[in-house]
Design a protein around this motif. Structure first.
Motif, PDB file in Angstrom:
ATOM      1  N   HIS A 433       2.795  11.721  -4.342  1.00 54.84           N
ATOM      2  CA  HIS A 433       2.667  11.344  -2.927  1.00 54.84           C
ATOM      3  C   HIS A 433       2.787   9.859  -2.638  1.00 54.84           C
ATOM      4  O   HIS A 433       3.635   9.455  -1.858  1.00 54.84           O
ATOM      5  N   ASN A 434       1.928   9.015  -3.191  1.00 53.76           N
ATOM      6  CA  ASN A 434       1.903   7.608  -2.801  1.00 53.76           C
ATOM      7  C   ASN A 434       2.387   6.712  -3.923  1.00 53.76           C
ATOM      8  O   ASN A 434       1.991   6.864  -5.068  1.00 53.76           O
ATOM      9  N   PHE A 435       3.229   5.751  -3.566  1.00 54.76           N
ATOM     10  CA  PHE A 435       3.695   4.740  -4.513  1.00 54.76           C
ATOM     11  C   PHE A 435       3.233   3.365  -4.043  1.00 54.76           C
ATOM     12  O   PHE A 435       3.357   3.018  -2.866  1.00 54.76           O
ATOM     13  N   CYS A 469      -2.362  12.587  -8.134  1.00 51.12           N
ATOM     14  CA  CYS A 469      -1.971  11.457  -8.979  1.00 51.12           C
ATOM     15  C   CYS A 469      -1.343  10.339  -8.164  1.00 51.12           C
ATOM     16  O   CYS A 469      -0.368   9.716  -8.609  1.00 51.12           O
ATOM     17  N   MET A 470      -1.843  10.081  -6.963  1.00 51.82           N
ATOM     18  CA  MET A 470      -1.311   9.019  -6.118  1.00 51.82           C
ATOM     19  C   MET A 470      -1.498   7.669  -6.783  1.00 51.82           C
ATOM     20  O   MET A 470      -2.470   7.447  -7.480  1.00 51.82           O
ATOM     21  N   GLU A 471      -0.558   6.752  -6.548  1.00 54.45           N
ATOM     22  CA  GLU A 471      -0.704   5.416  -7.122  1.00 54.45           C
ATOM     23  C   GLU A 471      -1.802   4.622  -6.414  1.00 54.45           C
ATOM     24  O   GLU A 471      -2.430   3.762  -7.022  1.00 54.45           O
ATOM     25  N   HIS A 535       8.383   5.404  -0.569  1.00 52.62           N
ATOM     26  CA  HIS A 535       7.808   4.093  -0.838  1.00 52.62           C
ATOM     27  C   HIS A 535       8.139   3.256   0.378  1.00 52.62           C
ATOM     28  O   HIS A 535       9.312   3.109   0.720  1.00 52.62           O
ATOM     29  N   ASN A 536       7.125   2.733   1.047  1.00 57.05           N
ATOM     30  CA  ASN A 536       7.349   2.121   2.351  1.00 57.05           C
ATOM     31  C   ASN A 536       8.367   0.983   2.276  1.00 57.05           C
ATOM     32  O   ASN A 536       8.128  -0.035   1.637  1.00 57.05           O
TER      33      ASN A 536
END
Length: 799
Positions: A433-435, A469-471, A535-536
């Motif tokens: 999900h999040n980087f 497992c988000m960063e 990734h924004n």
């Protein structure tokens, strides 16, 4: 390594067990259960979670640990009526304290319409919970909720740097409570490992001073641990090492009291340069460059001890043994990612099998019952190397049941589907999900609500858990609440219906406009099906470093079509146009005019919900999202004007872009959870000396801006990787950058000269380096009325 020794090693490690995967997992679970704290300790720990969450209901619930046979042989919780009025009203039974806390959370959600979120995403909503003595009763004999798979895993190996690095025990205690309430029973526990490594390497005659160039700085420890870099941001003081070790002991103690199984680190092969001098015959090689600008060996190209070398097992055993000595026998599960973004020197399956066997042997020599937990990211990120023969060789290099793989990116790119369920190896279905710890509203709710179920019921499934497992954490709370529930869901969830209950719980009441807004968000922002790892890359926070003179102006591209129910289709015709393939592009996967309508519905709900902290967070976040996407369009308009040599249009559009940055900063300043000052002050609070304070602040500033190295004219390859929409950062960092860039564009047109890309870079890089070293104080408390400011901005830009 001699052939005879290699044969001996392989004979010790090769798979000899004929037991099936379920049998060995059951055996592992039984062994881990024997390590758990006593029932009384776990019940007391669950009571502690209750007291911190609902102190006025400390006597309303009764907790009881029960054996698994009460739950049909699985872990579960049971919620039952108990007494009334003065005494406990609700009995919650469970196989561990995590189950007790999960049962409490389930009851509060589905009988009291309460909500639990991270503080930085709005916190808790418990106003809907009736007073003590009036709690809702259950029908009949109550409910039993079983786990369909044994484990609920939590964290990424880089979360420790993006999110946890500056935490004290108070913040960790809240996080562990959150884990327990969400049902997490297999958390990564990486804090303080440098102190263990210091003790281990000193036993191998490496001095403290020689480790100064090995450990990274506090904000970059994750990448030093993985061997991506060394020394950057360091050295680590003894104060840091000792503090983090003590903190880890508190963390592990609480996890164990709650019945969690912590995952500890193990040896992946990264070693200090000094070891090569002490053991000149050891098979130590230097890795290649990892994202430096010019391959400076001061930071890059770490030393790796080959797993085939006997010294590898010796060091690995010493590290695991030292952890057991410091922490006690708290786990049998160890993480190791030797080959993560570092491919083996040979793709020969026999060689890879030997390497894997050696890695496992290093663990098992320190803990005879060790189980290797490995991130499966490499099978996605380096798929060109990890073909079926190489995957099988690594996965089958240890006995069955002694390795568990994290299917790290299963929400978007599931590996279990294309690898014959990891060739029989147990795995955990994970949400990545999040980087980079970015702030971006994003998700794929349908994949979350169905993916774990599809995997579990598939033919020959080897799935043994779900995981997050988000960063970076503390964003998109809707994604993590739904994902946490999947640890207890045996059937797929209808996300649209679930969202109606979610919004009611989160804000404490039902508001029709908010329900409609969330239905729009479900079909747009939280329906990313393009397969792109988000990734924004919004132009405010990841400014394109390019010369627009060299690329022809592009035509407007089309946005992805989104099918919405008829009654949600907006009348507004406003669209943010995205550009064609010739321009750098920010990630956009939805039609933005629908989301503008969702924001309008949020604003209409404001008077009903303005006292709700979760509502305020979501309002600010959604307004930020809408304005940042508008800014992407304005940026493209400005660059197009430059390419068309339209000085007036360039002035208009660049001015609007800069104003958007100022306005978003003003908006973010209205909520405590979007402030740069919080990040910086938490870093400084861990310092024991003025020099440490300067170092920690530099680490904090650098990680979220331009890390890790740069030259006078070349930005770091990782600049803006950990970008953040934080008030203070926009005003003092992103705004000057954009202003500088546009001033060079204007100068180019006015003076009819080529755009001076190198000169702009020099000026910006110099400013960035200066800002990273500054000590300006930023606010840690919000100011302004978020609802009124959001309304004003909506009127200004969309009215």
């Amino acid at each position: 390594m001699k052939i005879s020794a290699l044969i001996l090693l392989l004979s010790v490690i090769t798979i000899t067990s004929s037991a099936s995967s379920p049998d060995v997992i059951d055996s592992l679970l039984t062994r881990l259960e024997s390590k758990r704290a006593s029932s009384s300790v776990q019940e007391t720990a669950a009571e502690g979670v209750l007291n911190r969450l609902l102190p006025f209901h400390s006597h309303s619930f009764l907790f009881k640990i029960v054996p698994k046979d009460v739950c049909g042989g699985k872990n579960c919780f049971l919620i039952e009526n108990y007494g009334e009025n003065d005494g406990p009203e609700i009995m919650i039974k469970g196989t561990t304290a995590v189950e007790l806390a999960s049962g409490l959370h389930w009851y509060l959600k589905y009988w009291c319409d309460a909500h639990v979120s991270w503080d930085k995403t709005g916190g808790i909503q418990v106003a809907s919970v009736p007073r003590a003595g009036s709690l809702p009763r259950l029908k009949g004999k109550g409910v039993m909720i079983q786990r369909p798979v044994p484990w609920n895993y939590y964290q990424n190996v880089v979360t420790s740097s993006y999110s946890y690095v500056w935490w004290n025990w108070s913040r960790w205690e809240k996080e562990i409570d959150w884990m327990a309430l969400q049902g997490v029973n297999l958390p990564l526990a990486f804090t303080g490992q440098e102190a263990i490594w210091q003790k281990v390497f000193m036993d191998f005659n490496i001095s403290k001073d020689e480790l100064n160039d090995f450990f990274g700085g506090p904000a970059f420890l994750a990448w030093a641990r993985m061997g991506n870099l060394h020394g950057w941001g360091g050295p680590l003081s003894q104060n840091w090492l000792d503090h983090q070790l003590n903190l880890q002991k508190q963390i592990l103690s609480r996890m164990s009291e709650l019945g969690m199984v912590p995952v500890l680190p193990s040896f992946s092969g990264t070693v200090p340069e000094a070891l090569k001098k002490i053991h000149p015959l050891a098979n130590i090689t230097r890795l290649g460059d990892w994202n430096t600008v010019d391959g400076n060996p001061k930071w890059c190209c770490t030393y790796l001890l080959d797993p085939s070398d006997p010294l590898f097992v010796e060091i690995g055993e010493a590290f695991v043994s030292k952890q057991i000595k410091e922490y006690g026998d708290v786990t049998d599960i160890y993480n190791c990612d030797t080959f993560n973004e570092n491919s083996p020197p040979s793709n020969d399956p026999a060689y890879i099998s030997m390497l894997g066997a050696a890695v496992y042997r290093a663990m098992s020599q320190g803990d005879k019952d060790a189980v290797w937990l490995m991130q499966g990211w490499l099978f996605y990120s380096d798929s060109a190397f990890w073909k079926p023969p190489q995957m099988k060789a690594l996965l089958h290099s240890v006995p069955i049941g002694k390795m568990i793989v994290l299917d790290l990116f299963a929400d978007v790119k599931p590996i279990w589907e294309t690898s014959a369920q990891f060739y029989g190896t147990p795995y955990v279905w994970c949400l990545l999900h999040n980087f980079g710890g970015n702030i971006e509203m994003y998700g794929v709710l349908d994949a979350i609500s169905s993916g774990p179920v599809d995997a579990r019921i598939s033919d020959n499934s080897t799935m043994v858990g779900v995981g997050m497992c988000m960063e970076g954490i503390e964003q998109n709370p809707v994604v993590y609440e739904l994902m946490s529930e999947m640890a207890f869901r045996s059937e797929k969830v209808l996300a649209a219906e679930w969202l109606k209950a979610y919004s009611r719980r989160r804000y404490g009441k039902t508001v029709r406009q908010v329900e409609a807004a969330w239905e729009i968000l479900y079909h747009t922002i939280y329906n990313c099906t393009d397969g792109i790892a988000d990734h924004n890359t919004d132009f405010i926070v990841k400014f394109p470093d390019w010369d627009p003179s060299t690329i022809a102006a592009s035509s407007s591209g089309k946005q992805e079509k989104v099918l919405l129910p008829f009654n949600l289709r907006p009348s507004r015709r406003f669209l943010f146009q995205v550009t064609g393939s010739t321009f750098p592009q920010a990630h956009l996967w939805y039609s933005t005019h629908y989301v503008v309508d969702a924001l309008e519905l949020f604003l209409e709900s404001g008077n009903h919900l303005k006292e709700s902290l979760p509502f305020r967070y979501d309002l600010v976040d959604l307004t930020r999202q809408v304005l940042s996407k508008l800014a992407n369009k304005v940026y493209v308009d400005a660059v197009t004007a430059f390419q068309q040599e339209d000085v007036k249009a360039l002035h208009v559009h660049s001015k609007k872009f800069l104003q958007l940055i100022k306005d978003i900063d003003l908006l973010l300043a209205c909520d405590d959870n979007f402030l740069l000052g919080t990040w910086l002050e938490s870093a400084k609070a861990l310092a024991a000396t003025p020099s440490e304070m300067r170092q920690y602040e530099w680490n904090a500033r650098t990680q979220v801006t331009m890390w890790y190295d740069n030259t006078q004219t070349v930005q770091s390859k990782l600049h803006d990787y950990a970008n953040k929409f934080w008030s203070g950062l926009l005003e003092d960092y992103y705004l000057p950058r954009a202003s500088c860039f546009f001033s060079y564009l204007n100068k180019s047109l006015r003076e009819n000269e080529k755009f001076e890309l190198e000169e702009w870079r020099k000026e910006w890089i110099s400013y960035s380096n200066k800002w990273q070293s500054e000590t300006q104080i930023y606010a840690v408390k919000a100011k302004g009325d978020a609802l009124e400011i959001a309304k004003t901005l909506f009127k200004n830009y969309f009215g």
